[in-house]
Write a protein that holds these residues in place. Structure first.
Motif, PDB file in Angstrom:
ATOM      1  N   ARG A  37       2.237   0.508   4.853  1.00 54.85           N
ATOM      2  CA  ARG A  37       1.693  -0.626   5.658  1.00 54.85           C
ATOM      3  C   ARG A  37       0.507  -1.168   4.788  1.00 54.85           C
ATOM      4  O   ARG A  37       0.321  -2.442   5.022  1.00 54.85           O
ATOM      5  N   ARG A  40       1.522  -3.150   1.857  1.00 55.12           N
ATOM      6  CA  ARG A  40       2.195  -4.297   2.131  1.00 55.12           C
ATOM      7  C   ARG A  40       1.229  -5.163   2.583  1.00 55.12           C
ATOM      8  O   ARG A  40       1.332  -6.521   2.177  1.00 55.12           O
ATOM      9  N   ALA A  41       0.141  -5.039   3.455  1.00 55.61           N
ATOM     10  CA  ALA A  41      -1.053  -5.728   3.864  1.00 55.61           C
ATOM     11  C   ALA A  41      -1.694  -6.215   2.698  1.00 55.61           C
ATOM     12  O   ALA A  41      -2.236  -7.498   2.664  1.00 55.61           O
ATOM     13  N   GLU A  43      -0.796  -6.582  -0.538  1.00 55.29           N
ATOM     14  CA  GLU A  43      -0.035  -7.425  -1.170  1.00 55.29           C
ATOM     15  C   GLU A  43      -0.084  -8.745  -0.552  1.00 55.29           C
ATOM     16  O   GLU A  43       0.075  -9.994  -1.181  1.00 55.29           O
ATOM     17  N   GLU A  44       0.340  -8.891   0.669  1.00 50.21           N
ATOM     18  CA  GLU A  44       0.264 -10.057   1.383  1.00 50.21           C
ATOM     19  C   GLU A  44      -1.238 -10.910   1.282  1.00 50.21           C
ATOM     20  O   GLU A  44      -1.257 -12.055   1.339  1.00 50.21           O
ATOM     21  N   ALA A  45      -2.212 -10.356   1.405  1.00 47.05           N
ATOM     22  CA  ALA A  45      -3.505 -10.726   1.266  1.00 47.05           C
ATOM     23  C   ALA A  45      -3.717 -11.427  -0.307  1.00 47.05           C
ATOM     24  O   ALA A  45      -4.426 -12.445  -0.404  1.00 47.05           O
ATOM     25  N   ARG A  46      -3.420 -10.349  -0.981  1.00 46.70           N
ATOM     26  CA  ARG A  46      -3.514 -10.937  -2.489  1.00 46.70           C
ATOM     27  C   ARG A  46      -2.576 -12.318  -2.648  1.00 46.70           C
ATOM     28  O   ARG A  46      -3.168 -13.272  -3.339  1.00 46.70           O
ATOM     29  N   LEU A  47      -1.357 -12.357  -2.328  1.00 47.13           N
ATOM     30  CA  LEU A  47      -0.669 -13.439  -2.328  1.00 47.13           C
ATOM     31  C   LEU A  47      -1.429 -14.664  -1.675  1.00 47.13           C
ATOM     32  O   LEU A  47      -1.280 -15.950  -2.107  1.00 47.13           O
ATOM     33  N   THR A  48      -1.817 -14.572  -0.472  1.00 47.91           N
ATOM     34  CA  THR A  48      -2.499 -15.523   0.171  1.00 47.91           C
ATOM     35  C   THR A  48      -3.682 -16.101  -0.436  1.00 47.91           C
ATOM     36  O   THR A  48      -3.740 -17.441  -0.531  1.00 47.91           O
TER      37      THR A  48
END
Length: 59
Positions: A37, A40-41, A43-48
């Protein structure tokens, strides 16, 4: 001659098998380790951040 079985033990074995199948489906549906988790969080923050940094601002 037929094999003699203990019905109580047979019922308990069947209940254990059913519970294990239910647990396996729930692990597949809901299960993710804390580390997964967090990865995943992150990676999502990096992409954002990448997407927000590439936006052109309109005046």
């Amino acid at each position: 001659m037929a094999e003699i079985i203990n019905l109580r033990l047979a019922r308990k074995a069947k209940a254990r098998d059913t519970a294990e199948k239910t647990a396996a489906t729930n692990r597949a549906k809901f299960g993710a380790t804390k580390g997964e988790r967090q990865i995943r969080a992150a990676e999502e923050a990096r992409l954002t951040r990448i997407v927000d940094g590439a936006k052109l601002e309109k005046d």
